[in-house]
Design a protein around this motif. Structure first.
Motif, PDB file in Angstrom:
ATOM      1  N   GLY A  12       0.816  -1.207   0.000  1.00  0.00           N
ATOM      2  CA  GLY A  12       0.000   0.000   0.000  1.00  0.00           C
ATOM      3  C   GLY A  12       0.847   1.252   0.000  1.00  0.00           C
ATOM      4  O   GLY A  12       0.550   2.218  -0.719  1.00  0.00           O
ATOM      5  N   LEU A  13       1.907   1.279   0.800  1.00  0.00           N
ATOM      6  CA  LEU A  13       2.796   2.446   0.842  1.00  0.00           C
ATOM      7  C   LEU A  13       3.524   2.627  -0.482  1.00  0.00           C
ATOM      8  O   LEU A  13       3.774   3.762  -0.909  1.00  0.00           O
ATOM      9  CB  LEU A  13       3.805   2.290   1.983  1.00  0.00           C
ATOM     10  CG  LEU A  13       3.257   2.505   3.385  1.00  0.00           C
ATOM     11  CD1 LEU A  13       4.324   2.185   4.434  1.00  0.00           C
ATOM     12  CD2 LEU A  13       2.781   3.948   3.570  1.00  0.00           C
ATOM     13  N   THR A  14       3.870   1.528  -1.138  1.00  0.00           N
ATOM     14  CA  THR A  14       4.523   1.631  -2.446  1.00  0.00           C
ATOM     15  C   THR A  14       3.596   2.298  -3.459  1.00  0.00           C
ATOM     16  O   THR A  14       4.014   3.178  -4.224  1.00  0.00           O
ATOM     17  CB  THR A  14       4.935   0.240  -2.951  1.00  0.00           C
ATOM     18  OG1 THR A  14       5.897  -0.319  -2.043  1.00  0.00           O
ATOM     19  CG2 THR A  14       5.561   0.327  -4.335  1.00  0.00           C
ATOM     20  N   LYS A  15       2.323   1.889  -3.470  1.00  0.00           N
ATOM     21  CA  LYS A  15       1.354   2.504  -4.373  1.00  0.00           C
ATOM     22  C   LYS A  15       1.164   3.987  -4.045  1.00  0.00           C
ATOM     23  O   LYS A  15       1.069   4.833  -4.936  1.00  0.00           O
ATOM     24  CB  LYS A  15       0.010   1.771  -4.283  1.00  0.00           C
ATOM     25  CG  LYS A  15      -0.002   0.458  -5.045  1.00  0.00           C
ATOM     26  CD  LYS A  15       0.095   0.715  -6.545  1.00  0.00           C
ATOM     27  CE  LYS A  15       0.071  -0.559  -7.335  1.00  0.00           C
ATOM     28  NZ  LYS A  15       0.197  -0.313  -8.783  1.00  0.00           N
ATOM     29  N   LEU A  16       1.105   4.312  -2.748  1.00  0.00           N
ATOM     30  CA  LEU A  16       0.944   5.706  -2.342  1.00  0.00           C
ATOM     31  C   LEU A  16       2.167   6.524  -2.742  1.00  0.00           C
ATOM     32  O   LEU A  16       2.053   7.675  -3.179  1.00  0.00           O
ATOM     33  CB  LEU A  16       0.732   5.790  -0.825  1.00  0.00           C
ATOM     34  CG  LEU A  16       0.535   7.190  -0.232  1.00  0.00           C
ATOM     35  CD1 LEU A  16      -0.665   7.886  -0.894  1.00  0.00           C
ATOM     36  CD2 LEU A  16       0.339   7.105   1.274  1.00  0.00           C
ATOM     37  N   ASP A  17       3.352   5.935  -2.629  1.00  0.00           N
ATOM     38  CA  ASP A  17       4.587   6.623  -3.008  1.00  0.00           C
ATOM     39  C   ASP A  17       4.582   6.942  -4.507  1.00  0.00           C
ATOM     40  O   ASP A  17       4.970   8.045  -4.914  1.00  0.00           O
ATOM     41  CB  ASP A  17       5.797   5.745  -2.661  1.00  0.00           C
ATOM     42  CG  ASP A  17       7.095   6.515  -2.673  1.00  0.00           C
ATOM     43  OD1 ASP A  17       7.248   7.420  -1.845  1.00  0.00           O
ATOM     44  OD2 ASP A  17       7.957   6.227  -3.518  1.00  0.00           O
ATOM     45  N   GLU A  18       4.120   5.996  -5.318  1.00  0.00           N
ATOM     46  CA  GLU A  18       4.038   6.239  -6.753  1.00  0.00           C
ATOM     47  C   GLU A  18       3.016   7.323  -7.068  1.00  0.00           C
ATOM     48  O   GLU A  18       3.231   8.162  -7.945  1.00  0.00           O
ATOM     49  CB  GLU A  18       3.652   4.939  -7.469  1.00  0.00           C
ATOM     50  CG  GLU A  18       4.721   3.852  -7.382  1.00  0.00           C
ATOM     51  CD  GLU A  18       4.244   2.523  -7.944  1.00  0.00           C
ATOM     52  OE1 GLU A  18       3.046   2.428  -8.315  1.00  0.00           O
ATOM     53  OE2 GLU A  18       5.047   1.571  -7.999  1.00  0.00           O
ATOM     54  N   PHE A 100      -7.887   7.567  -7.924  1.00  0.00           N
ATOM     55  CA  PHE A 100      -6.961   7.307  -6.816  1.00  0.00           C
ATOM     56  C   PHE A 100      -7.343   5.970  -6.163  1.00  0.00           C
ATOM     57  O   PHE A 100      -8.099   5.907  -5.224  1.00  0.00           O
ATOM     58  CB  PHE A 100      -7.062   8.476  -5.842  1.00  0.00           C
ATOM     59  CG  PHE A 100      -6.205   8.343  -4.634  1.00  0.00           C
ATOM     60  CD1 PHE A 100      -6.646   8.807  -3.405  1.00  0.00           C
ATOM     61  CD2 PHE A 100      -4.943   7.768  -4.705  1.00  0.00           C
ATOM     62  CE1 PHE A 100      -5.866   8.711  -2.283  1.00  0.00           C
ATOM     63  CE2 PHE A 100      -4.156   7.674  -3.588  1.00  0.00           C
ATOM     64  CZ  PHE A 100      -4.622   8.143  -2.370  1.00  0.00           C
ATOM     65  N   MET A 101      -6.840   4.877  -6.731  1.00  0.00           N
ATOM     66  CA  MET A 101      -7.209   3.551  -6.250  1.00  0.00           C
ATOM     67  C   MET A 101      -5.958   2.704  -6.119  1.00  0.00           C
ATOM     68  O   MET A 101      -5.290   2.415  -7.097  1.00  0.00           O
ATOM     69  CB  MET A 101      -8.200   2.886  -7.228  1.00  0.00           C
ATOM     70  CG  MET A 101      -9.437   3.728  -7.500  1.00  0.00           C
ATOM     71  SD  MET A 101     -10.457   3.039  -8.812  1.00  0.00           S
ATOM     72  CE  MET A 101     -11.054   1.588  -7.999  1.00  0.00           C
ATOM     73  N   PHE A 102      -5.645   2.316  -4.896  1.00  0.00           N
ATOM     74  CA  PHE A 102      -4.433   1.553  -4.655  1.00  0.00           C
ATOM     75  C   PHE A 102      -4.791   0.060  -4.684  1.00  0.00           C
ATOM     76  O   PHE A 102      -5.036  -0.570  -3.662  1.00  0.00           O
ATOM     77  CB  PHE A 102      -3.830   1.937  -3.300  1.00  0.00           C
ATOM     78  CG  PHE A 102      -3.493   3.386  -3.210  1.00  0.00           C
ATOM     79  CD1 PHE A 102      -4.373   4.277  -2.623  1.00  0.00           C
ATOM     80  CD2 PHE A 102      -2.304   3.871  -3.739  1.00  0.00           C
ATOM     81  CE1 PHE A 102      -4.070   5.617  -2.554  1.00  0.00           C
ATOM     82  CE2 PHE A 102      -2.001   5.209  -3.671  1.00  0.00           C
ATOM     83  CZ  PHE A 102      -2.895   6.084  -3.070  1.00  0.00           C
ATOM     84  N   ASP A 103      -4.831  -0.516  -5.868  1.00  0.00           N
ATOM     85  CA  ASP A 103      -5.245  -1.892  -6.055  1.00  0.00           C
ATOM     86  C   ASP A 103      -4.038  -2.708  -6.482  1.00  0.00           C
ATOM     87  O   ASP A 103      -3.714  -2.773  -7.657  1.00  0.00           O
ATOM     88  CB  ASP A 103      -6.356  -1.946  -7.115  1.00  0.00           C
ATOM     89  CG  ASP A 103      -6.986  -3.326  -7.136  1.00  0.00           C
ATOM     90  OD1 ASP A 103      -8.047  -3.459  -7.757  1.00  0.00           O
ATOM     91  OD2 ASP A 103      -6.422  -4.253  -6.546  1.00  0.00           O
ATOM     92  N   VAL A 104      -3.338  -3.326  -5.539  1.00  0.00           N
ATOM     93  CA  VAL A 104      -2.116  -4.058  -5.850  1.00  0.00           C
ATOM     94  C   VAL A 104      -2.428  -5.323  -6.632  1.00  0.00           C
ATOM     95  O   VAL A 104      -1.747  -5.668  -7.604  1.00  0.00           O
ATOM     96  CB  VAL A 104      -1.381  -4.417  -4.542  1.00  0.00           C
ATOM     97  CG1 VAL A 104      -0.151  -5.243  -4.849  1.00  0.00           C
ATOM     98  CG2 VAL A 104      -1.014  -3.150  -3.797  1.00  0.00           C
TER      99      VAL A 104
END
Length: 241
Positions: A12-18, A100-104
């Motif tokens: 989740g943090l990786t997606k937010l960082d991107e 804005f959707m953090f869907d790994v």
């Protein structure tokens, strides 16, 4: 559209960082309650591994200490807690903020479910939920403190050449202290030929600090100009109270 995310996992943090790579705030052009929602969900400051999240986190943290944040947001829901933001933000958000959707699990899939809430991660522990609720309560109390006349400024500070000591350059910038000035997050950005520039955030009280005066009388004169060749204002945003 309400978006449900989790920032308790590395993915989740990786997606937010991107997501924050090209943005200063979670939604829109100024700090809002959407930023407070995500900020309060973090049980501790992000590590330096997440460069953009750390920059954003330190900036929001500085705003809360100085003036609080009161602008409404588009609506971001943290999994396991009630939505903090319900009304639309007054300032038009960036066009792609709605996605804005953090869907790994389905990052390669087209974003064709924009009308649905997104629930992407597993259950939080009771300790994580309690920590998030405690931080949300603290942020909400801080957000009630209002002061007018503040701005968030992003500066590009350029060295003379690739042999300039960038650590000394940043120390020189941060050594400038005055009432109403608070330095925030920073990072080194390559510009070519081995040269890097310093990008640094600052929060100012408009009545006390002039950015032009700061640059002309403090950052580009002796002894600072031993390291600093020039300074440019990249972004200048009023902080709405």
């Amino acid at each position: 559209m309400a978006v449900t995310i989790s920032v308790t996992s590395g993915a989740g943090l990786t997606k937010l960082d991107e997501y924050l790579l090209t943005r200063s705030y979670i939604t829109g052009y100024q700090a809002s309650k959407d930023d407070l929602t995500v900020y309060s969900a973090l049980s501790s400051p992000p590590t330096s591994e997440y460069v953009n999240v750390s920059r954003w986190y330190n900036h929001i943290d500085a705003l809360l200490r100085l003036s609080g944040v009161s602008a409404e947001g588009c609506g971001v829901t943290i999994e396991g807690s009630a939505s903090i933001v319900e009304e639309a933000i007054a300032t038009p958000p960036a066009a792609d903020t709605k996605a804005f959707m953090f869907d790994v699990a389905s990052a390669a899939r087209d974003e064709d479910d924009d009308d649905d809430d997104v629930d992407l991660f597993g259950e939080e522990t009771e300790e994580e939920k309690k920590a998030a609720e405690d931080r949300a309560a603290a942020v909400k109390a801080s957000g009630k403190k209002k002061e007018s006349g503040k701005s968030s400024v992003l500066l590009d500070v350029k060295p003379w050449d690739d042999e300039t000591d960038m650590q000394k350059l940043e120390e020189t910038v941060r050594s400038v202290q005055m009432e109403g000035l608070l330095w925030g997050a920073s990072k080194l950005v390559p510009v070519g030929y081995g040269i890097k520039k310093l990008t640094i955030m600052m929060t100012i009280v408009d009545d006390l600090v002039s950015v032009d005066t700061l640059i002309e009388e403090h950052l580009t004169v002796e002894p600072a100009n031993d390291y600093i060749q020039s300074c440019d204002i990249v972004a200048f945003n009023k902080i709405c109270m």
